[in-house]
Design an enzyme around this catalytic site. Structure first.
Site, PDB file in Angstrom:
ATOM      1  NE  ARG A  35      37.242  45.804  53.061  1.00  0.00           N
ATOM      2  CZ  ARG A  35      36.631  46.139  51.723  1.00  0.00           C
ATOM      3  NH1 ARG A  35      35.267  45.347  51.688  1.00  0.00           N
ATOM      4  NH2 ARG A  35      37.103  46.008  50.547  1.00  0.00           N
ATOM      5  CE  LYS A 199      34.526  42.342  33.612  1.00  0.00           C
ATOM      6  NZ  LYS A 199      33.419  42.836  33.806  1.00  0.00           N
ATOM      7  N   GLY A 355      40.004  43.040  47.630  1.00  0.00           N
ATOM      8  CA  GLY A 355      39.575  41.894  48.634  1.00  0.00           C
ATOM      9  C   GLY A 355      40.611  40.772  47.920  1.00  0.00           C
ATOM     10  N   GLY A 378      39.076  49.155  45.401  1.00  0.00           N
ATOM     11  CA  GLY A 378      39.280  50.178  44.681  1.00  0.00           C
ATOM     12  C   GLY A 378      39.532  51.371  45.804  1.00  0.00           C
TER      13      GLY A 378
HETATM   14  P1  AMP Z   1      39.150  41.717  39.734  1.00  0.00           P
HETATM   15  O1  AMP Z   1      38.387  41.719  40.251  1.00  0.00           O
HETATM   16  O2  AMP Z   1      39.433  42.326  38.310  1.00  0.00           O
HETATM   17  O3  AMP Z   1      40.866  41.793  40.825  1.00  0.00           O
HETATM   18  O4  AMP Z   1      39.359  40.237  39.708  1.00  0.00           O
HETATM   19  C1  AMP Z   1      39.693  38.577  40.340  1.00  0.00           C
HETATM   20  C2  AMP Z   1      39.868  37.577  39.902  1.00  0.00           C
HETATM   21  O5  AMP Z   1      39.932  37.915  38.310  1.00  0.00           O
HETATM   22  C3  AMP Z   1      40.066  36.773  40.606  1.00  0.00           C
HETATM   23  O6  AMP Z   1      38.513  35.509  41.094  1.00  0.00           O
HETATM   24  C4  AMP Z   1      40.336  35.762  39.583  1.00  0.00           C
HETATM   25  O7  AMP Z   1      39.667  33.907  39.802  1.00  0.00           O
HETATM   26  C5  AMP Z   1      39.885  36.480  38.265  1.00  0.00           C
HETATM   27  N1  AMP Z   1      41.453  35.678  37.184  1.00  0.00           N
HETATM   28  C6  AMP Z   1      42.515  35.984  37.399  1.00  0.00           C
HETATM   29  N2  AMP Z   1      43.086  35.796  36.384  1.00  0.00           N
HETATM   30  C7  AMP Z   1      41.943  35.023  35.369  1.00  0.00           C
HETATM   31  C8  AMP Z   1      42.055  34.364  34.006  1.00  0.00           C
HETATM   32  N3  AMP Z   1      43.193  35.002  33.495  1.00  0.00           N
HETATM   33  N4  AMP Z   1      41.394  34.288  33.467  1.00  0.00           N
HETATM   34  C9  AMP Z   1      40.199  34.542  34.371  1.00  0.00           C
HETATM   35  N5  AMP Z   1      40.194  35.484  35.304  1.00  0.00           N
HETATM   36  C10 AMP Z   1      40.931  35.447  36.306  1.00  0.00           C
END
Ligand code: AMP
Length: 399
Positions: A35, A199, A355, A378
């Site tokens: 960035r 999520k 990110g 986002g």
């Molecule tokens: P987000 O911020 O929602 O895009 O999620 C990114 C994060 O999701 C990263 O830090 C990953 O480590 C985590 N992640 C990906 N797959 C899994 C999983 N199966 N269980 C727990 N965390 C996860």
């Protein structure tokens, strides 16, 4: 878009909203400078013009009302100074007499980085009086903070109204919008979206929007397990949002009606605990151990996803396939990066944003093998959903 390209800012006090919200490690070292680097073309243009450049930025989500060392932009100021090989004025303040004194004594081409604007809670509330105070520091306003432009905050949107004739988009904003418009409006088929991350709740809007654009949606990351549980499968101790199971189910039904192929993993890497050294196993999604947690997509799934990507002409990627920060759970994410690089070499137009996905692309050394890396996570998703952002509307309004 009202560009800065044809404007000369010589001698003007120019407020530039940049996105310096970069990841830092525990020693305050920047772990991904994308960035900051992407803001350099606009800063260099203003230096060349001989403007007085006042940079506005934020870092993280400070909770205290007022200064908080943990979120100070000082490490960023130091980094920028080295990157530009030029003095960057910084005093850990944003408003007040000292700041005004510095601004009034700036020479043409000087750069002044103001302290984290989120030290003032008014910023995120979009408080107009606060926006007016910030606006009073300059004579023109440039928004170059694509990654923050989905926020209706003072410095990203509200402030623009105080510069009815002197508000512009920086080069980064122009570049992001040009590429995302290409992705959405001129996309060649098949269009494949790869959506991962922790999520489903934070990705559901984009998933719904993608049903109108994409031919294939490949799902990975922690959100997989909400889909699997909704299908009645055992998911053990995997991440799950129970209140989103219905949403997951509805999405699959809508996808069927719209003839969009939504892919879920057929196998996963499960681990005894959330630890890189934990006992791990690759199992079918029908055989997840009730005491284990899903940490990555499995080899078979990675192969299926790889082949879909290889056949695609347009690709959008946001969110890792697994816990890629840990070396034993990054195979799926790496496979996606490889597949995207290969498809791009074969002529596909690929966009990576967010990110974690950008960090992953950099980690595996594929940054120059994709068509476009967005500085927004986002913001990128919201632009794809709505075709605009509050920070863009604020500049374009009443023109
Ligand atoms: P987000 O911020 O929602 O895009 O999620 C990114 C994060 O999701 C990263 O830090 C990953 O480590 C985590 N992640 C990906 N797959 C899994 C999983 N199966 N269980 C727990 N965390 C996860």
């Amino acid at each position: 878009m009202k560009s800065i390209k044809d404007v000369n800012f010589k001698g003007k006090k120019v407020l530039v909203r940049v996105d310096f919200n970069v990841p830092l490690d525990e020693h305050k070292h920047i772990t991904d400078d994308t960035r900051i680097c992407e803001a350099v073309p606009t800063i260099n243009k203003l230096v060349a013009d001989g403007a007085k450049i006042i940079l506005i930025a934020h870092l993280g989500r400070p909770k205290k009302n007022g200064f908080d060392e943990e979120f100070s932009l000082k490490p960023i100021a130091d980094y920028l100074e080295k990157l530009l090989d030029k003095k960057v004025i910084f005093i850990q303040k944003l408003l007040g007499e000292e700041v005004e004194h510095i601004i009034n004594n700036m020479k043409d081409g000087d750069i002044f980085l103001l302290e984290n604007i989120r030290f003032y809670p008014e910023e995120t509330k979009g408080d107009e009086a606060f926006a007016k105070k910030i606006a009073a520091l300059g004579e023109c306003y440039i928004n170059d903070a694509f990654g923050s432009s989905h926020r209706l905050h003072c410095s990203t949107a509200v402030i623009a109204k105080f510069f009815p004739n002197d508000r512009y988009f920086g080069f980064l904003m122009e570049y992001e919008v040009k590429n995302l418009n290409r992705l959405m409006r001129e996309s060649k088929k098949p269009f494949t979206a790869i959506i991962g991350g922790s999520k489903i709740s934070s990705k559901i809007k984009i998933l719904e929007s993608l049903l109108d654009i994409a031919d294939n949606i490949l799902i990975g990351g922690g959100m997989v397990f909400t889909f699997l549980k909704a299908q009645g499968k055992e998911i053990g101790k995997s991440l799950c949002e129970d209140d989103c199971m219905q949403v997951a189910d509805n999405l699959m039904k809508k996808a069927k009606i719209k003839r969009v192929k939504v892919f879920l993993p057929i196998d996963v890497v499960e681990a005894e605990k959330f630890d890189n050294n934990a006992i791990r196993k690759e199992v079918s999604v029908d055989k997840i151990n009730s005491q284990y947690m899903g940490m990555d997509i499995g080899e078979k799934t990675a192969k299926i996803y790889f082949d879909v990507i290889a056949e695609s002409k347009t690709i959008l990627w946001n969110g890792p396939m697994g816990v890629f920060e840990m070396s034993n759970f990054r195979m799926g994410t790496k496979a996606m990066a490889e597949a995207i690089a290969e498809a791009t070499a074969n002529g596909a137009f690929s966009t990576v944003g967010g990110g974690d996905s950008v960090a992953a692309i950099n980690m595996f050394g594929f940054a120059d093998k994709v068509s476009f890396i967005s500085t927004g996570g986002g913001a990128m998703l919201e632009y794809v959903e709505n075709g605009t952002l509050p920070g863009i509307d604020a500049i374009n309004e009443n023109r």
